[in-house]
Design a protein around this motif. Structure first.
Motif, PDB file in Angstrom:
ATOM      1  N   THR A 157       0.884  -0.974  -0.049  1.00 44.89           N
ATOM      2  CA  THR A 157      -0.004  -0.114   0.138  1.00 44.89           C
ATOM      3  C   THR A 157       0.950   1.114   0.030  1.00 44.89           C
ATOM      4  O   THR A 157       0.561   2.325  -0.781  1.00 44.89           O
ATOM      5  CB  THR A 157      -1.151  -0.057   1.425  1.00 44.89           C
ATOM      6  N   LEU A 158       1.878   1.218   0.840  1.00 48.42           N
ATOM      7  CA  LEU A 158       2.961   2.294   1.037  1.00 48.42           C
ATOM      8  C   LEU A 158       3.681   2.554  -0.565  1.00 48.42           C
ATOM      9  O   LEU A 158       3.644   3.785  -0.927  1.00 48.42           O
ATOM     10  CB  LEU A 158       3.667   1.874   2.034  1.00 48.42           C
ATOM     11  N   LEU A 159       3.801   1.429  -1.069  1.00 49.60           N
ATOM     12  CA  LEU A 159       4.351   1.635  -2.461  1.00 49.60           C
ATOM     13  C   LEU A 159       3.758   2.372  -3.403  1.00 49.60           C
ATOM     14  O   LEU A 159       3.965   3.295  -4.112  1.00 49.60           O
ATOM     15  CB  LEU A 159       5.196   0.418  -2.952  1.00 49.60           C
ATOM     16  N   ARG A 160       2.454   1.902  -3.249  1.00 46.95           N
ATOM     17  CA  ARG A 160       1.317   2.222  -4.456  1.00 46.95           C
ATOM     18  C   ARG A 160       0.916   3.861  -4.311  1.00 46.95           C
ATOM     19  O   ARG A 160       0.643   4.442  -5.038  1.00 46.95           O
ATOM     20  CB  ARG A 160       0.185   1.307  -4.254  1.00 46.95           C
ATOM     21  N   SER A 161       1.231   4.295  -2.814  1.00 46.60           N
ATOM     22  CA  SER A 161       0.526   5.639  -2.531  1.00 46.60           C
ATOM     23  C   SER A 161       1.724   6.547  -3.118  1.00 46.60           C
ATOM     24  O   SER A 161       1.385   7.760  -3.376  1.00 46.60           O
ATOM     25  CB  SER A 161       0.679   5.953  -1.157  1.00 46.60           C
ATOM     26  N   TYR A 162       2.976   6.159  -3.746  1.00 47.31           N
ATOM     27  CA  TYR A 162       3.989   7.110  -4.488  1.00 47.31           C
ATOM     28  C   TYR A 162       3.924   6.801  -6.047  1.00 47.31           C
ATOM     29  O   TYR A 162       4.894   7.159  -6.462  1.00 47.31           O
ATOM     30  CB  TYR A 162       5.355   6.759  -3.834  1.00 47.31           C
ATOM     31  N   SER A 163       2.966   5.717  -6.489  1.00 44.83           N
ATOM     32  CA  SER A 163       3.021   5.553  -7.949  1.00 44.83           C
ATOM     33  C   SER A 163       2.591   6.426  -8.807  1.00 44.83           C
ATOM     34  O   SER A 163       1.520   7.303  -8.245  1.00 44.83           O
ATOM     35  CB  SER A 163       2.736   4.167  -8.000  1.00 44.83           C
ATOM     36  N   LEU A 164       2.936   6.533  -9.990  1.00 50.62           N
ATOM     37  CA  LEU A 164       2.137   7.396 -10.930  1.00 50.62           C
ATOM     38  C   LEU A 164       0.838   7.192 -11.284  1.00 50.62           C
ATOM     39  O   LEU A 164       0.387   6.045 -11.636  1.00 50.62           O
ATOM     40  CB  LEU A 164       3.058   7.268 -12.310  1.00 50.62           C
ATOM     41  N   GLN A 165      -0.123   8.080 -10.719  1.00 48.64           N
ATOM     42  CA  GLN A 165      -1.539   7.668 -11.169  1.00 48.64           C
ATOM     43  C   GLN A 165      -1.888   8.653 -12.295  1.00 48.64           C
ATOM     44  O   GLN A 165      -1.818   9.553 -12.401  1.00 48.64           O
ATOM     45  CB  GLN A 165      -2.365   8.000 -10.073  1.00 48.64           C
ATOM     46  N   VAL A 166      -2.667   7.941 -13.402  1.00 45.11           N
ATOM     47  CA  VAL A 166      -2.789   8.801 -14.509  1.00 45.11           C
ATOM     48  C   VAL A 166      -4.301   8.363 -14.899  1.00 45.11           C
ATOM     49  O   VAL A 166      -4.873   7.160 -14.860  1.00 45.11           O
ATOM     50  CB  VAL A 166      -2.034   8.192 -15.634  1.00 45.11           C
ATOM     51  N   GLU A 167      -5.133   9.511 -15.325  1.00 49.26           N
ATOM     52  CA  GLU A 167      -6.565   9.296 -15.894  1.00 49.26           C
ATOM     53  C   GLU A 167      -6.381   8.935 -17.337  1.00 49.26           C
ATOM     54  O   GLU A 167      -5.841   9.893 -17.826  1.00 49.26           O
ATOM     55  CB  GLU A 167      -7.281  10.562 -15.414  1.00 49.26           C
ATOM     56  N   PRO A 168      -6.766   7.738 -17.829  1.00 46.51           N
ATOM     57  CA  PRO A 168      -6.870   7.833 -19.076  1.00 46.51           C
ATOM     58  C   PRO A 168      -7.096   8.925 -20.029  1.00 46.51           C
ATOM     59  O   PRO A 168      -6.794   8.972 -21.201  1.00 46.51           O
ATOM     60  CB  PRO A 168      -7.610   6.382 -19.332  1.00 46.51           C
TER      61      PRO A 168
END
Ligand SMILES: [Zn+2]
Length: 279
Positions: A227-238
């Motif tokens: 969860t912690l790693l995912r909170s720093y991942s690049l989030q993109v709206e298609p």
């Protein structure tokens, strides 16, 4: 052992993914009935057992009070002796040390230096013959199907760590880091990173020290949870390519946790490209 009398504030604790513990009914039961359970199993039960041969008082003193005293002192030795005297075969990044006396007293915590260098490893002594009865018990439970998902460090990482420390002991300096010298990386703009995430079906891409790092393969291995790693991942709206990307450099480089040399090496293996756009 004074530290146990102070209630420390663990501000980073709420960031730790503890979903696995919260899902476990045994852990939840123990957590909510901690004091009655501890008093009953530690002091009342030994006396009851002793009463079966007419010596409740003797059992209370020896199997309750004296045993508690001995177990506590052995446990606290891990935080004192194991950080004070002994060998450092795997890492000298912290004060952790290994000692055979401690291994015998604590059923295996003696390779404390190994534990700090590879904290996600279920073993304390990595070799099958190192004195680590806790590891043997875990392996037995694993055989019986009561324990699943054992994690251990990669053999090549253990070897590298041992060689690194040997080199340092012999020459007084760490071996040259070859990979840093001939680093020829491709460069990415933020658009390249967005394309990568969109085309790869949402892989977990983080930004560390100016690098785009794909840690998808590491999600299940991270000792601090995914969860912690995912909170720093690049989030993109298609649609519209709107993105959110929190830089992970501070968190990785000691802000949240001190990553060992082995962990830093592992992270570098997942680097994809140098980022030309600063976040
Ligand atoms: Zn320690």
């Amino acid at each position: 052992m004074g530290w146990i009398f102070f209630k420390s504030k663990y501000e980073k604790m709420k960031l730790v993914d503890r979903e696995d513990l919260e899902r476990d009914p045994v852990v939840r039961f123990q957590h909510s009935h901690y004091i009655p359970l501890a008093l009953f199993l530690g002091f009342v039960l030994p006396a009851i057992i002793g009463s079966t041969w007419g010596d409740a008082k003797g059992a209370f003193v020896w199997a309750g009070l004296v045993a508690r005293l001995a177990v506590w002192h052995c446990t606290f030795l891990v935080n004192s002796l194991a950080h004070w005297d002994g060998l450092q075969p795997y890492s000298d990044e912290d004060t952790s040390r290994g000692s055979l006396i401690l291994a015998i007293l604590t059923c295996g915590e003696g390779s404390h230096n190994f534990h700090h260098a590879f904290p996600h490893d279920f073993r304390s002594g990595p070799s099958l013959v190192s004195w680590d009865p806790s590891k043997w018990v875990i392996l037995l439970l694993h055989r019986l199907g009561l324990v699943t998902g054992l994690r251990s460090a990669r053999e090549e990482d253990l070897k590298e760590a041992l060689e690194y420390m040997k080199h340092k002991a012999l020459h007084g300096v760490p071996p040259l880091d070859q990979e840093e010298a001939n680093e020829q990386a491709i460069e990415w703009t933020i658009d390249d990173a967005i394309d990568y995430v969109l085309q790869s079906n949402g892989r977990c891409l983080v930004s560390i020290a100016g690098w785009a790092v794909d840690i998808t393969r590491y999600l299940g291995e991270h000792p601090g949870g995914s969860t912690l790693l995912r909170s720093y991942s690049l989030q993109v709206e298609p649609v519209g390519r709107k993105y959110e990307w929190k830089d992970a450099t501070w968190a990785f480089e000691g802000g949240l946790n001190n990553h060992s040399r082995a962990a830093i090496k592992r992270m570098k293996e997942f680097r994809l490209a140098k980022l030309t756009t600063a976040l």
